[in-house]
Design a protein around this motif. Sequence first.
Motif, mmCIF file in Angstrom:
data_model
loop_
_atom_site.group_PDB
_atom_site.id
_atom_site.type_symbol
_atom_site.label_atom_id
_atom_site.label_comp_id
_atom_site.label_asym_id
_atom_site.label_seq_id
_atom_site.Cartn_x
_atom_site.Cartn_y
_atom_site.Cartn_z
ATOM 1 N N ASN A 41 -8.634 -1.007 -2.135
ATOM 2 C CA ASN A 41 -7.318 -0.492 -2.467
ATOM 3 C C ASN A 41 -7.421 0.359 -3.734
ATOM 4 O O ASN A 41 -8.030 -0.055 -4.718
ATOM 5 C CB ASN A 41 -6.394 -1.704 -2.722
ATOM 6 C CG ASN A 41 -4.955 -1.306 -2.965
ATOM 7 O OD1 ASN A 41 -4.572 -0.153 -2.784
ATOM 8 N ND2 ASN A 41 -4.157 -2.285 -3.375
ATOM 9 N N TRP A 71 -6.198 4.017 0.130
ATOM 10 C CA TRP A 71 -7.032 2.849 0.402
ATOM 11 C C TRP A 71 -8.077 3.299 1.412
ATOM 12 O O TRP A 71 -7.954 4.390 1.981
ATOM 13 C CB TRP A 71 -6.204 1.681 0.950
ATOM 14 C CG TRP A 71 -5.489 2.025 2.216
ATOM 15 C CD1 TRP A 71 -5.932 1.853 3.506
ATOM 16 C CD2 TRP A 71 -4.191 2.654 2.311
ATOM 17 N NE1 TRP A 71 -4.999 2.331 4.397
ATOM 18 C CE2 TRP A 71 -3.931 2.819 3.694
ATOM 19 C CE3 TRP A 71 -3.252 3.088 1.385
ATOM 20 C CZ2 TRP A 71 -2.751 3.410 4.145
ATOM 21 C CZ3 TRP A 71 -2.082 3.678 1.838
ATOM 22 C CH2 TRP A 71 -1.842 3.815 3.206
ATOM 23 N N SER A 118 0.074 2.386 -3.823
ATOM 24 C CA SER A 118 -1.310 2.859 -3.792
ATOM 25 C C SER A 118 -1.423 4.370 -3.707
ATOM 26 O O SER A 118 -0.653 5.031 -3.004
ATOM 27 C CB SER A 118 -2.046 2.231 -2.593
ATOM 28 O OG SER A 118 -2.209 0.855 -2.808
ATOM 29 N N ALA A 153 -5.167 1.537 -6.398
ATOM 30 C CA ALA A 153 -3.842 1.449 -7.013
ATOM 31 C C ALA A 153 -3.732 2.513 -8.098
ATOM 32 O O ALA A 153 -4.729 2.971 -8.638
ATOM 33 C CB ALA A 153 -3.647 0.061 -7.613
ATOM 34 N N LEU A 204 0.840 -1.198 0.000
ATOM 35 C CA LEU A 204 0.000 0.000 0.000
ATOM 36 C C LEU A 204 0.878 1.251 0.000
ATOM 37 O O LEU A 204 0.616 2.209 -0.734
ATOM 38 C CB LEU A 204 -0.926 0.007 1.219
ATOM 39 C CG LEU A 204 -2.006 -1.078 1.242
ATOM 40 C CD1 LEU A 204 -2.780 -1.023 2.564
ATOM 41 C CD2 LEU A 204 -2.954 -0.965 0.063
#
Length: 128
Positions: free
Chosen positions: A58, A44, A41, A60, A37
Motif C-alpha cells: 500500500n 497500491w 492511498s 499511503a 485504499l
Amino acid sequence: LTVAVVWRGRVTNAELNALHAEGFDHSIRDDDWEGELARYSLGWVVARNQGLLVGFVNVAWDGGVHAFLLDTVVAVSHRGRGVGRALVQAACRGGLRVAPRGLGEPPDGFYLKTCGFTPTPAGLYALR
Ligand SMILES: CC(C)(COP(=O)(O)OP(=O)(O)OC[C@H]1O[C@@H](n2cnc3c(N)ncnc32)[C@H](O)[C@@H]1OP(=O)(O)O)[C@@H](O)C(=O)NCCC(=O)NCCS
C-alpha cells in the motif's frame, strides 16, 4: 513462477483480509481495504499468480509530495522469489508517475529530542 504485478490492480476486501492475516500472523479481520485504499492511498500494488492474490503493498500519502509504503506482504507460499522486491519496485514506479518529487530527510533532532519519538528502522527512497 509467473507473477503479474499491477499498480492499482483490482483486489477485494476478502482477499486482502486473508493475505494480511497470514502475513502478519493474526486472525482474519473484516477491514474495508477497498474503501481505505480509495480514500487514503496514492496507489497500491497487487501481485497475482494464476489469478490468486500472492502479494500486496500500500502506498499511503499526505495528498501532496510525501508517500510511504505500508503493509508490504507476500503469501508464505511465494516468499523468497523476488515478489516482495517486485512489489516495492512497482510501488516506487507508480509513485513516481503520480508524484514525481523527492522526499526530504526528516529533522530527527526535532522528532526524537524535542517531541520524544523513538526511532524505528525505515528507509527513504528519493523519487527524483
Ligand atoms: C517481507 C516480505 C514482504 C518479503 O517478501 P519476499 O517476496 O519474500 O521478498 P523477496 O523474495 O523479494 O526478497 C527476499 C529477501 O528479502 C530479505 N528479507 C525478507 N524478509 C526479511 C526479514 N523479515 N528480515 C530481513 N530480511 C528479509 C532477505 O534478504 C530475502 O532474501 P532470501 O530469500 O535470500 O533470504 C515477506 O517476507 C512478508 O510478507 N513478510 C511478512 C510481512 C512483513 O513483515 N512485511 C514487512 C513489514 S510491513
